[in-house]
Design a protein around this motif. Structure first.
Motif, PDB file in Angstrom:
ATOM      1  N   SER A  26       0.976  -1.099  -0.239  1.00 47.24           N
ATOM      2  CA  SER A  26       0.275  -0.032  -0.189  1.00 47.24           C
ATOM      3  C   SER A  26       1.228   0.829  -0.117  1.00 47.24           C
ATOM      4  O   SER A  26       0.463   2.772  -0.711  1.00 47.24           O
ATOM      5  CB  SER A  26      -0.651   0.265   0.928  1.00 47.24           C
ATOM      6  N   LEU A  29       1.867   1.641  -3.477  1.00 48.11           N
ATOM      7  CA  LEU A  29       1.095   1.699  -4.414  1.00 48.11           C
ATOM      8  C   LEU A  29       0.814   3.510  -4.538  1.00 48.11           C
ATOM      9  O   LEU A  29       0.650   4.552  -5.245  1.00 48.11           O
ATOM     10  CB  LEU A  29      -0.282   0.935  -3.875  1.00 48.11           C
ATOM     11  N   ASP A  33       1.150   6.853  -7.065  1.00 47.54           N
ATOM     12  CA  ASP A  33       0.486   6.978  -7.168  1.00 47.54           C
ATOM     13  C   ASP A  33      -0.953   5.912  -8.258  1.00 47.54           C
ATOM     14  O   ASP A  33      -1.219   6.152  -9.075  1.00 47.54           O
ATOM     15  CB  ASP A  33      -0.185   8.345  -7.384  1.00 47.54           C
ATOM     16  N   THR A  35      -2.786   1.930  -9.505  1.00 49.29           N
ATOM     17  CA  THR A  35      -3.961   0.933  -8.157  1.00 49.29           C
ATOM     18  C   THR A  35      -2.492  -0.875  -7.781  1.00 49.29           C
ATOM     19  O   THR A  35      -1.503  -0.872  -8.521  1.00 49.29           O
ATOM     20  CB  THR A  35      -4.953   0.117  -9.399  1.00 49.29           C
ATOM     21  N   LYS A  36      -3.776  -1.131  -7.169  1.00 47.73           N
ATOM     22  CA  LYS A  36      -3.151  -2.148  -7.206  1.00 47.73           C
ATOM     23  C   LYS A  36      -2.963  -3.382  -8.155  1.00 47.73           C
ATOM     24  O   LYS A  36      -1.750  -4.520  -8.380  1.00 47.73           O
ATOM     25  CB  LYS A  36      -3.924  -3.603  -6.205  1.00 47.73           C
TER      26      LYS A  36
END
Length: 185
Positions: A26, A29, A33, A35-36
Motif C-alpha cells: 500500500s 501504491l 499513485d 492501483t494494485k
C-alpha cells in the motif's frame, strides 16, 4: 516516465530507506499513485518481483556511475576516493545514503529468497569487477586484484552500513583515509 519505471524508481528509494520488509504494498501504491491492479500488471508475482526489478535497476545505475568515475580517474585510489567523497556529501547534505547502497535489502532478503540473493550477488560481482579491472591495469596480479577488490567492496559496504546506524560519516571517512595503504600494491 512510464508506470513501470516509476514504480521501480519509487520502490527502490523506499526499500533503500526503510528496508524491504518495512515497506508495504500500500505504501508503494501510494508513493506511485497507482492501483494494485497496475502493480500486478507489471509485476505479476508482486512485491518480490518488484524488488528484483529494483535491484536490476540499481545494478545498471551503479555500474554506469562507477564505470564513469573509474574512467575519469587515473587510479583506483583516486576513483574510490571520489566515490566515497560523493557518498559522504550525500549523507551530509541529504541526511541519508542512497545510490550505491543496497545492504539493508541484502541483510533482510538474501537468505529468504534465492532470486533476490542472486540479484544482490550479481550487483556485488559487478562492483568487484570494476575494482578488479582497474587494479589489474595498475599492475596488480589477478589474485591480488581479486583480493583487494573483495576487500574494497566489503569495507565500503560495511562502512555504509555503519554510517547508517551511527548517523555519521566517520566510517566512510576512515575507509577513505586507509585506502591508500591498501592500494599501494
Amino acid at each position: 516516465m512510464d508506470t513501470k519505471s516509476l514504480m521501480i524508481e519509487k520502490a527502490t528509494l523506499l526499500f533503500q530507506q526503510k528496508g524491504y520488509k518495512s515497506v508495504g504494498v500500500s505504501e508503494i501504491l501510494k508513493a506511485c499513485d497507482v492501483t494494485k491492479g497496475a502493480l500486478y500488471h507489471h509485476f505479476p508475482n508482486g512485491k518480490e518481483e518488484l524488488l528484483i526489478a529494483c535491484l536490476k535497476s540499481l545494478k545498471e545505475a551503479i555500474t554506469i556511475d562507477m564505470e564513469d568515475i573509474f574512467k575519469r580517474h587515473s587510479s583506483t585510489q583516486e576513483a574510490t576516493q571520489f566515490m566515497i567523497n560523493k557518498l559522504i556529501r550525500n549523507l551530509e547534505t541529504e541526511g541519508k545514503l542512497t545510490g550505491y547502497t543496497f545492504s539493508s535489502i541484502v541483510s533482510e532478503m538474501a537468505t529468504v529468497s534465492e532470486p533476490v540473493r542472486q540479484a544482490c550477488n550479481s550487483l556485488y560481482e559487478n562492483i568487484q569487477t570494476i575494482y578488479y579491472t582497474k587494479l589489474v591495469t595498475e599492475g596488480f596480479s589477478n589474485e591480488a586484484a581479486s583480493d583487494v577488490a573483495l576487500l574494497m567492496t566489503t569495507s565500503i559496504e560495511g562502512a555504509i552500513m555503519l554510517c547508517q546506524t551511527q548517523q555519521s560519516t566517520a566510517p566512510l571517512k576512515t575507509i577513505s583515509k586507509l585506502l591508500p595503504t591498501i592500494l599501494k600494491g
